[in-house]
Scaffold this motif. Structure first.
Motif, short mmCIF file in Angstrom:
data_model
loop_
_atom_site.label_atom_id
_atom_site.label_comp_id
_atom_site.label_asym_id
_atom_site.label_seq_id
_atom_site.Cartn_x
_atom_site.Cartn_y
_atom_site.Cartn_z
N LYS A 1 0.79 -1.23 -0.06
CA LYS A 1 0.06 -0.14 -0.07
C LYS A 1 0.80 1.31 -0.03
O LYS A 1 0.51 2.19 -0.62
CB LYS A 1 -0.95 -0.02 1.25
N GLU B 1 2.24 1.84 -3.39
CA GLU B 1 1.19 2.10 -4.32
C GLU B 1 0.90 3.75 -4.30
O GLU B 1 0.71 4.57 -5.10
CB GLU B 1 0.03 1.36 -4.34
N ARG B 2 0.93 4.16 -2.89
CA ARG B 2 0.46 5.36 -2.49
C ARG B 2 1.66 6.44 -2.99
O ARG B 2 1.56 7.59 -3.49
CB ARG B 2 0.47 5.39 -0.84
N ARG B 3 2.96 5.98 -3.02
CA ARG B 3 3.87 6.89 -3.23
C ARG B 3 4.01 7.06 -4.99
O ARG B 3 4.30 8.19 -5.55
CB ARG B 3 5.28 6.40 -2.76
N LEU B 4 3.74 5.80 -5.50
CA LEU B 4 3.52 5.96 -6.98
C LEU B 4 2.52 6.91 -7.29
O LEU B 4 2.64 7.58 -8.61
CB LEU B 4 3.42 4.48 -7.62
N LYS B 5 1.28 6.85 -6.87
CA LYS B 5 0.26 7.78 -7.15
C LYS B 5 0.61 9.33 -6.87
O LYS B 5 0.28 10.05 -7.76
CB LYS B 5 -0.89 7.16 -6.24
N ALA B 6 1.34 9.40 -5.77
CA ALA B 6 1.83 10.71 -5.49
C ALA B 6 2.69 11.56 -6.47
O ALA B 6 2.60 12.61 -7.03
CB ALA B 6 2.41 11.09 -4.02
N SER C 1 2.89 10.49 -9.72
CA SER C 1 2.06 10.67 -10.88
C SER C 1 1.40 11.86 -10.86
O SER C 1 1.23 12.57 -11.87
CB SER C 1 1.35 9.42 -11.31
N GLU C 2 0.57 12.15 -9.73
CA GLU C 2 -0.03 13.41 -9.64
C GLU C 2 0.90 14.78 -9.88
O GLU C 2 0.68 15.81 -10.27
CB GLU C 2 -0.81 13.33 -8.38
#
Length: 305
Positions: A184, A187-192, A194-195
């Motif tokens: 998790k 995944e959270r760091r990859l999402k940040a 990309s944003e």
């Protein structure tokens, strides 16, 4: 050697068998997890923080680790996933009124039941490792898992902030639970990331559009005006524009020819000059000296011809 005096040795004293695996005491393991810092191995003292994997640390120890990330430090692997202050959560803990501190058993002659310093504010369970506790990632409030199961809400019981199931982090979980928390976290760091990239591209596009708008501010207005004009008038206006452009070009050519003719001087103007005007300059015959009049030496500002 030995075996004298009528002693009878046993087999385990003479034959060395395989070593037994040492079992870790569960109570000692729980005390180490819930009462001591994972990084510095010192007693947990406020302010206490937790990482995204659910491990407990002293905030001072984490700051020292971030300032000096040398691999020679002991237990540095346990905090290798902490990249900065944003990677940790400061815990909002509820004090236990029954906790007497370290002065309860100074002599060591009484039984110490490891009374916890903090409790769950909803159910009242002690935070001593015997019960599962969770922390909310957004606000940092800590509750027991029993309280969250019995009272199902989307609002924090302590501070009133909203949360989701993805915001819950289990404290000091098993290996499998730690692996899930690690996935998790990634995944959270990859999402940040990309944003952040999306925001940068949007900012660049907005800047480029604003630059284009500044270069041609009236283009949109002209297009709107042209769209409202009928086709017959457009043809008439275009023909009038072409005639005006041709007239302006011819007038410009005439003005250029007149200015060029005025700027040129007649070639016979030098012939009309008088002899008195010519005698002013050193190039005149009257200003030249003969060989007898010229001196034999040359000064700094000599006039010799």
């Amino acid at each position: 050697m030995g075996c004298d005096g009528g002693t009878i040795p046993k087999r385990h004293e003479l034959v060395k068998g395989p070593k037994k695996v040492e079992k870790v005491d569960k109570n000692a393991e729980l005390v180490a997890r819930w009462f001591y810092c994972t990084l510095s191995q010192e007693r947990l003292i406020k302010p206490i923080v937790a990482c995204e994997l659910g491990r407990l640390y002293n905030k001072d120890a984490v700051i020292e680790f971030l300032l000096d990330k040398s691999p020679d430090k002991p237990h540095a692997d346990s905090a290798a996933h902490i990249k900065g202050i944003k990677s940790i959560i400061e815990l909002n803990l509820s004090d236990n009124p029954a906790w007497t501190g370290r002065k309860g058993n100074t002599k060591g002659d009484t039984y110490d039941d490891q009374c916890a310093q903090f409790i769950c504010p909803v159910v009242g369970l002690e935070m001593n490792g015997k019960h599962r506790f969770c922390v909310l990632r957004k606000c940092g409030c800590v509750f027991s898992e029993r309280a969250l199961k019995e009272i199902k809400t989307d609002v924090c019981h302590k501070c009133g902030a909203g949360f989701q199931e993805t915001d819950l982090i289990l404290l000091n979980g098993d290996k499998e639970e730690v692996e899930e928390l690690r996935k998790k976290m990634e995944e959270r760091r990859l999402k940040a990331k990309s944003e952040k990239k999306g925001k940068k591209t949007k900012a660049v596009e907005s800047v480029s559009r604003s630059d284009q708008g500044e270069e041609s501010p009236g283009s949109s207005q002209k297009e709107k005006e042209d769209a409202n004009i009928p086709r017959d008038k457009i043809h008439f206006v275009s023909s009038a524009k072409t005639q005006a452009d041709s007239h302006s070009s011819s007038s410009d050519a005439a003005t250029k020819s007149s200015t060029s003719s005025c700027s040129k001087r007649p070639a016979s103007s030098s012939e009309r000059k008088s002899e008195a005007y010519k005698s002013i300059f050193t190039s005149h015959s009257s200003a030249k000296r003969s060989k007898d009049q010229s001196s034999n030496w040359i000064t700094h500002t000599a006039y010799y011809f």
